[in-house]
Design an enzyme around this catalytic site. Structure first.
Site, short mmCIF file in Angstrom:
data_model
loop_
_atom_site.label_atom_id
_atom_site.label_comp_id
_atom_site.label_asym_id
_atom_site.label_seq_id
_atom_site.Cartn_x
_atom_site.Cartn_y
_atom_site.Cartn_z
N HIS A 54 0.87 -1.18 0.00
CA HIS A 54 0.00 0.00 0.00
C HIS A 54 0.90 1.23 0.00
O HIS A 54 1.70 1.42 0.91
CB HIS A 54 -0.92 0.01 1.22
CG HIS A 54 -1.90 1.15 1.20
ND1 HIS A 54 -3.16 1.03 0.65
CD2 HIS A 54 -1.81 2.43 1.64
CE1 HIS A 54 -3.79 2.18 0.76
NE2 HIS A 54 -2.99 3.05 1.36
N CYS A 55 0.75 2.05 -1.04
CA CYS A 55 1.63 3.21 -1.21
C CYS A 55 0.89 4.48 -0.82
O CYS A 55 -0.10 4.85 -1.47
CB CYS A 55 2.10 3.30 -2.66
SG CYS A 55 3.17 4.70 -2.98
N PRO A 56 1.34 5.18 0.21
CA PRO A 56 0.65 6.43 0.60
C PRO A 56 0.80 7.53 -0.44
O PRO A 56 -0.02 8.45 -0.48
CB PRO A 56 1.34 6.81 1.92
CG PRO A 56 2.69 6.17 1.85
CD PRO A 56 2.49 4.89 1.09
N SER A 61 -3.23 4.44 -2.52
CA SER A 61 -3.84 3.19 -2.95
C SER A 61 -2.78 2.10 -2.91
O SER A 61 -1.61 2.36 -2.62
CB SER A 61 -4.41 3.33 -4.36
OG SER A 61 -5.04 2.13 -4.77
#
Length: 412
Positions: free
Chosen positions: A122-124, A128
């Protein structure tokens, strides 16, 4: 902005996309101003005009791939999904949150609250997950962004050099001072404020370039092996664990050779390979080789679970000052949640650190009635004590010896 007709823009209403778009915009705008000052693209310089067009293309393709990664999303397994082949059900993991089975290579994300196809992380920065549908666009962004920042750094560097030379040697010289003009561009009026912005922009561009290049290196490293960040961890545990005689050596099923592995993800057209449910595998493996290994690892994890009883309340704070200096300073370096606990709660612990424990909280009747499915996370170690089970009273598993009557022993 994130509601009503603008609901489609909701993925951008997060600090990650806001910072990313702001940095790209700031570096681009300052680079354009600097270029118009030092290399004005006038009609008698066609090469400068072409260069200026190239510089304008950079932010377009960078932001295009970035927004594609944000809005396409990683691809989610449908809620309540069940495989068509019912014989495969025992080989798949069940997700209590999505009330369905997890497709091969999919994992549940607690931030997205869905099971993600081929989940990497999960990439801030895109607010998403990086997964099956947007992995290619994410890689394209990681490749293009450092190149664009490098170009911008060169433009800013040249501008700073030229302007500082003018200030130090032209403006300070009595013979040339009267003819000195700080801005010489026919398009803009370049001032000291713009020069200061160039210093800030070059620092931002270098920082972005270094950070994204490091992330790109990590991504290319796992793409070369056709793994995800989660699968690398599963593979490491599979190779390290003691295997039964009938299991044989573990073979990672998706390693098709580095060239084919790269073709699966690095695609300039941006379209992912496959449907997110089935994947090409090496000979001797099937679609469920990795999922079966996950089931075995989770079963062994349950066997290592230790029950703890909470003896002190904890609010869920990330830096609990009241729990001691070491507990406050040596927190787990993880995005995993901290769970609030109360005295008397029971926690099934699966991971240990020196000052912290990680486990599942046994839900109370009230929490079950409220529809709570699972509460799992970190809490301070000094807030709980290990539950003493009956078989742990003795040092080993043998039965205690019966007392011997010394008088009877003497008579014999």
């Amino acid at each position: 902005m994130c509601y009503g007709p603008f609901r489609v823009l909701r993925p951008l209403c997060h600090w990650g996309p806001i910072i990313t778009v702001t940095l790209v915009s700031y570096i681009t705008i300052t680079a354009i101003i600097a270029y118009l000052e030092v290399f004005p693209p006038t009609s008698d310089h066609p090469a400068r005009q072409v260069h200026f067009v190239v510089m304008l293309i950079w932010p377009c393709i960078i932001l295009y791939n970035y927004f594609q990664a944000v809005f396409l999303g990683p691809g989610f397994v449908p809620l309540g999904w069940t495989p068509e082949d019912k014989k495969a059900i025992p080989k798949l993991q069940y997700c209590v949150h999505c009330e369905g089975y997890k497709a091969p290579r999919s994992h549940h994300c607690r931030k997205c609250k869905r099971c993600v196809m081929k989940m990497d992380h999960h990439c801030p920065w895109i607010n998403s997950c990086v997964g099956h549908r947007n992995h290619t666009r994410f890689i394209n962004f990681l490749i293009l962004a450092p190149l664009g920042c490098l170009h911008g750094t060169i433009i800013h560097g040249i501008t700073i050099y030229v302007k500082m030379f003018q200030i130090l040697y032209v403006a300070s010289n009595p013979r040339t001072r009267h003819n000195f003009r700080f801005s010489t561009s026919p398009f803009i009026s370049f001032g000291v404020t713009h020069l200061i912005c160039c210093f800030v922009a070059i620092g931002a561009a270098l920082g972005v370039m270094i950070a994204i290049s490091f992330l790109l290196y990590i991504q290319l490293k796992i793409v070369k092996k056709n793994e995800t960040g989660i699968e690398s961890w599963i593979k490491a545990k599979a190779e390290a664990r003691i295997r039964d005689e009938d299991e044989g050596d573990f073979v990672y099923p998706y390693h098709l050779g580095w060239r084919e592995n790269c073709r699966q993800v690095i695609r300039w057209e941006g379209e992912p390979v496959g449907d997110g449910f089935s994947w090409p595998v090496v000979e001797g493996c099937d679609q469920y080789t990795l999922t079966v290994e996950q089931l075995i690892q989770k079963e062994r994890k349950k066997q290592r679970t230790i029950e703890y009883t909470v003896v002190d309340n904890y609010s869920g704070s990330w830096f609990p000052v009241s729990k001691g200096c070491c507990t406050c300073c040596r927190v787990p370096i993880s995005e995993e949640p901290r769970i609030p606990i109360e005295e008397g709660d029971t926690i099934m612990v699966t991971r240990w650190k020196r000052y912290w424990l990680y486990g599942d909280k046994c839900l109370t009747d009230e929490e079950k009635e409220e529809g709570v499915i699972r509460i799992r996370g970190w809490f301070p170690k000094n807030c709980a004590e290990k539950t003493m089970l009956e078989f742990e009273v003795y040092e080993d598993d043998s039965e205690p010896e019966e007392p011997v009557d010394e008088n009877a022993k003497k008579k014999n």
